[in-house]
Structure formats: C-alpha cells, structure tokens
Write a protein that holds these residues in place. Sequence first.
Motif, PDB file in Angstrom:
ATOM      1  N   THR A  43      81.882 -18.734  17.886  1.00 48.29           N
ATOM      2  CA  THR A  43      82.892 -18.264  18.591  1.00 48.29           C
ATOM      3  C   THR A  43      82.685 -18.287  19.994  1.00 48.29           C
ATOM      4  N   ASP A  44      83.868 -18.540  20.906  1.00 53.07           N
ATOM      5  CA  ASP A  44      83.530 -18.655  22.175  1.00 53.07           C
ATOM      6  C   ASP A  44      82.952 -17.455  23.010  1.00 53.07           C
ATOM      7  N   THR A  45      83.375 -16.229  22.298  1.00 52.24           N
ATOM      8  CA  THR A  45      82.945 -15.106  23.200  1.00 52.24           C
ATOM      9  C   THR A  45      81.292 -14.853  22.730  1.00 52.24           C
ATOM     10  N   SER A  46      81.051 -15.156  21.758  1.00 49.02           N
ATOM     11  CA  SER A  46      79.367 -15.274  21.207  1.00 49.02           C
ATOM     12  C   SER A  46      78.770 -16.250  22.061  1.00 49.02           C
ATOM     13  N   ASN A  49      78.617 -14.660  25.550  1.00 46.70           N
ATOM     14  CA  ASN A  49      77.394 -13.657  25.840  1.00 46.70           C
ATOM     15  C   ASN A  49      76.042 -14.340  25.811  1.00 46.70           C
ATOM     16  N   SER A  77      84.769 -17.950  30.116  1.00 53.61           N
ATOM     17  CA  SER A  77      85.173 -16.478  30.071  1.00 53.61           C
ATOM     18  C   SER A  77      86.776 -16.393  30.557  1.00 53.61           C
ATOM     19  N   TYR A  82      88.190 -13.446  28.608  1.00 51.46           N
ATOM     20  CA  TYR A  82      87.294 -12.353  28.058  1.00 51.46           C
ATOM     21  C   TYR A  82      86.532 -11.768  29.281  1.00 51.46           C
ATOM     22  N   GLY A  85      82.784 -10.818  29.303  1.00 52.82           N
ATOM     23  CA  GLY A  85      81.978 -12.054  29.765  1.00 52.82           C
ATOM     24  C   GLY A  85      82.053 -12.611  31.264  1.00 52.82           C
TER      25      GLY A  85
END
Length: 665
Positions: A43-46, A49, A77, A82, A85
């Motif tokens: 995933t992009d959010t992971s 991070n 981000s 996000y 991020g």
Amino acid sequence: MSTNSFHYSILLLLFILPLVATSQFGNTSKIDSLRNELILVKTDTSKVNILSELSLVLSKIDSVGTFQTAFEALSLSQKIKYQRGEAAALFSIGGAYMDYFDLKKADEYLDKGLSIIEQIVQKDSSRTNLKLWLRGHYFKAVNYSYKGDVQKEVEMTDKVIPIAQKLNDMDFLTNVYTNIGILNMNLGQNTDAYNSFAKSNQINKTLASPKRTIFTDLMLSQLLYSMDSIQQMSPFLNEAKTLLDVDSNALDWHLYYTLEGLYHSGLDNYDQAISSLDKAKEIVMNQQMHQEFYTLLQRYALVSEKNNDYPAAVTYMTEYINMAKEKKKPTSIFQGLYKRSQYEAAQENYKNAYTDYVMAIDIYDSLGTAETLKNIKELELKYDAAENEKKILALTIINEKKKSQTYLLIGLASALAFLLFGGYYIYNQRLRKARKKEHLHESEMNLLKQEQQNKIFSAMIEGQEKERKRLAIDLHDGLGGRLSGISLNLSKLDKDEPIKYPKQELQKVMKDLSDSLTELRSIARNMMPETLVKFGLEAALKDYCSSMTGNETKVLLQFYGNEIGIDLNQQVTMYRVIQELINNAVKHAKASEVLVQYMREGNNVDITVEDNGIGFIKEISDEATTGMGLLNLRTRVAYLKGNLDFNSELNEGTTVNVHINIDAA
C-alpha cells in the motif's frame, strides 16, 4: 579550561547533536531491513511510512539518501493526500537541512509539518500521532539551538518533555536530556549540564542501551574536564571502557582514549597522556578519520601546552596547519595559525607570533574590519618600537636594560593576547556560517553526482534491453528461419521416400546447416567475443577489423601497448566502444577506409577511430550525437570514467578520440 578545549567541545557536540536527535547508533542492519520492506510493501501509505523512517535512519550516514527518500515520501503523501505521512516527510527534510546548517530552509519545512500535525492531533491524539508531534517540535527546538535562540529552544523543549513523560517514551526522553546537557555545556552552565546528562545516563541504563551509555559517560567526562573536576572523570571513563571492551570495533574508542589523555594531563601525568593520545591516533589513522586526526593534533598541542612544552606544541600545531593546507581547509588553517601564535608568544617569540596572527587575518580577510586593522597596525608599531627600544637600551646599564625590556615585553604580550582573543571571538562567530556553506555545497555536488550516475545506469539498462531485443530478432528472423527451412526439407525427404539417394537435396540441407552455424557464431561473437576471452583485447580487435574489411571497406588496426592489468569487463567495454565506432563509420558515414588506433602508456589508454566518410556539420553535431547508438556509446565511455570527443567536417570524414584512465575506471 582553555579556549581551545572549549572550542573542541562545541565542534564535537554540534557534530553529534543531530545524530543523537534521530537515535542513529549503528543502524546499517536497520537500513537493509527497511529497504527490503520497501520491496514487499503493497500500500502507498505503508510505503510512505517506511520511506519516512528510512530517511531518519539514513541521517548522518547517507545525506543524499536522506533527501531522496524524504522527498519521495513527501511527493507520494501529497499525491494520495496522506497528511500524517506528509508531516513526517517534512520533518525529515527539515532535519536534513539542519545537518547542513541551512536553518532557513529547515524552518520552512518544519513549520509546514508542525501546522499539519497540530491539526491532526486536535482530531486524533493517538500515541502514534503524538510521537510524530514530539519529533517535529523537538527538531524545531534543535533548530532554535543552532540559530542561537536559547530562550525559544528552552520553551520548545519544556513543551515536549511533559508529552514524552506522558507517553513514557524513554527513548525520546534520553535524547532530549542529552541535547539539553549539550546546550548547557556550550553555554557554560555546567551544573545544569551535569544534571541533564545524569538523567540521560540513568534512562540509558534502564533501557540497557550500552552505546548511548558510553556516549553520555564520555560527555560527562568532557564536562568534568572543563570544570577542572579531573578526579571525578575516573568513574565515567571506567564505565565507558568496561562497555567498550565488549566491542573492540566500537566507534567511540578514539574518543575514549582522547578523553583519557586529557584526564592524565589534568593529573600532570603527561607521559601517560601522550600514550593515550597515541592509542587514539592509531585508531584514527587506521580508520582514516581525517577530521578526528585534526582534533587529535589539537589535543597533543593542548597536553604539551599544559606541560609548558611549547616547542612540542608548536610542532604539533605546525603539522595541523600543514595537513589543513593539503586538504585546503581555510578555517582549519586559521585556527592552527591562531593557536601557534599563542604558543610562540608564550616563548616570547613575538615576531613569529605576530607573523602567524597576520597570516591568519589574511586568510579571513572578511574579518578585516576597521577596528581589526587598527589593532594590527598598533601591534606593528609596538613591535617596531620594541626593536628600536632594544637598540637604545643596549647603551645603558645592564640592570636598567633588563628592567625596561621586561616592562616592554609585558605590555606587548598583553596587547597581543588582547588581539588574539578578539580574533578568536570573531572567528568563532563566522565559523558556523562557513561550515554551513561548505556542507551545503558538498550536498549539492553529491546530488548532482548521484543524478548523473542514475542517468548512466538508466542508459545502460536501456541499452541492454535493446541489445536483448536485437538478439531476439536475429535469432527469430535469421537463425530461426533457416532452421525451420531445414526442418521442412528433411520432413519432405522423409515423406517422399525417394527411390534413389537424394544427393542434391541433402547437399542443400548441409549448406543451410553450414550457413546457420556461421550465423550462430556471428551472433555469439557479438554477444561475447570468444577471441577476447581466450587471447585478449588485441587479438579480438584484429579479428573484428579483419571481419569488417571487404571489397568496399578497409579497416586498419594499429595497436600500441598491451591490455595487461586491465579488468575483463573493462576490456569488453573498450571492445564494444571500438566496435560501435567502426559500425558507425561503415554503415552511417559510408567510409571506405577506417583507421583504428589503440595506444596505452602506463594507466592511460587513448583510442582513436578515424574515417573518410561523409562526416557531419558542426551545427547538427549535438543533435546527431544524441541518437540511441551514440547514447549507448557515451554511456559505455562514462562507465569507464573516460572522455569522448568528436571532430568532423562535412565530406571530410570524422575523428573520434576516447581517453580512459584505468585507475579511474
């Protein structure tokens, strides 16, 4: 404590401060782990991070990597909106700019991040969000420290400590207390500094963090030395050594031996002090820690100064100055000349002291204010007056002469000491700005080099893909077609069951097989010349030039020198460069004569390919040399760290020169 010792502590701690703030204690394995996670992340959010965490771990290890990963996290981000991020990435970028003392840029990114995280925390004050809030505010506090705004730094630090205590984030608290200790030590508030380091040390022991305990032990030792509490250094040095003994390769050994040397010098054990510094020197030299060796020479000079061995102090400082000149470090040259002038003055060598001081001022001509120039002129007049006075006093009574000279020298020494102190104060104000510019310039150069390297690698990969595609086409359309024809002919013979021996048909099949083998050898030779692997570059080039010589084209090779000591990969790349140049001359320039020269002298290889082809005009040369074939050619030359030069005129032919240094390649 001497001013030199105090200056050393400032330089040391400003270097370590960002390191402590981001908990960088040997995180090579952590970097590898995070990079592996990036490969597997879904995933992009992971991914954001992981990139933000990686940028923090890379701080002070790979400055270019820090900026690249942080900006990548920021871009992604913003793309996926996000906010958390985005804040984390902004804090990482701000911290990276702090490392280069670009405090204005650091403020710009930190303030953007703080604005975002404040909005997030108002809606969701979870532990994860509060820890990010802590990071941003703490980085802002450190930036205030760098700008010299102590009040703002203290206010910001007081704001984060209660939150860190509420979260029971001991890892964060130990960093805060350590940096507060550093701040107070640099401000001369030694009692407050001691209390902060002691709190940090206690937390480190609770966390069972030996590397951090070693650091705070050494900082406490440094602080106690500055407080002239020499005897109290012993427990902290002993504890640091016990922990260091567990890891013989620990990075802090050289710092330990340096402080041990200062400890012995404080007890007037100068032989032991020099012995400890010699151990530190051995580590520094083996590890090629150039900046630490500069500092170590200063320690030697300081110990010699405390022992009143000023000739030795001058010797060490002279070596320091010479190294600084070799490395072209003007600030270090200034510092060395300034200290040596003090040592010369202590020996009453006022002429040498004056010369060193003026040389230092010349290096930092930006410090030449009207007041400084006035003081230098006054010192010069006093020196001339002292020389004249000695001639006059030579005619008087000996006792009176000595008395007058003593008064004169005392006055001159006082004036010189005042000027030296003033010069040191001005230098100390300018040093941080000079260091910031130097670091920022190095960062920009590293980024440019990295971008250039990425372009080279991308072009090499694209060239490899095109080479694979060409090979696939040759095999499918050429060799594959021939083999299919042979198969059909053999099937026909088997199906027809001829009554008599099919000699003509079999001869045709054999000829097709022979042609197929010839084509297969040609393809194999293009992929990896067998002659080169077995007999070397010269034989391979002779073979290729011979194969390219025909009724319409003559290719002549002149080979001077040899390929001994040249790596096989480098030989293959040189072969490809010459192969590409000959192909261009024959196919594109329509040359009837091509001269290839290979000349090697020592580590230098010069390759020249000259043809009598159609050439090209200067105005289109830049455009003409950006095609994929020539782009691959330039990429191969860049891989060899070489230079490529085209000289051509319309209908006059083309000359291409390639210069390669084997060591550089």
